[in-house]
Design a protein around this motif. Structure first.
Motif: not given
Length: 109
Positions: A20-21, A25, A29
């Motif tokens: 999903d990332y 990202e 993070t």
């Protein structure tokens, strides 16, 4: 947990973290988490020695350096959101293409 780290990073998410990332990202993070966790829990993350083979955090351990700043948890939470938005608006969005190209190049090398 990377070798010689003080503490692992904790991810709280829904869905598939890796699917999903983007790599960018996730890298962003992790970099942010590393810094913020040292601020949020200096009594754990400002430790003077690496974690053992099995990480068992405890506020009873005294092998840490006291910070000379008192932090307000509510204020830190608010600032974390504000700083995240600032980084997204001022750094990630304007330079997303360059950062994605850099992350692909860096991960391949």
């Amino acid at each position: 947990m990377p070798p010689n780290s003080i503490a692992p990073l904790a991810f709280y998410f829904t869905g598939d973290l890796l699917a999903d990332y983007t790599n960018l990202e996730l890298i962003s993070t992790i970099s942010t988490m590393d810094t913020f966790q040292k601020i949020y829990r200096p009594e754990i993350y400002n430790a003077n020695s690496p974690a053992g083979k099995f990480y068992q955090p405890s506020l009873k351990h005294h092998d840490f350096s006291l910070t000379r700043i008192d932090y307000d948890r509510e204020e830190r939470s608010r600032l974390a959101v504000e700083q995240g938005r600032f980084v997204e608006e001022q750094f990630i969005k304007p330079y997303q293409t360059i950062l994605e190209q850099w992350s692909v190049t860096t991960l391949v090398d």
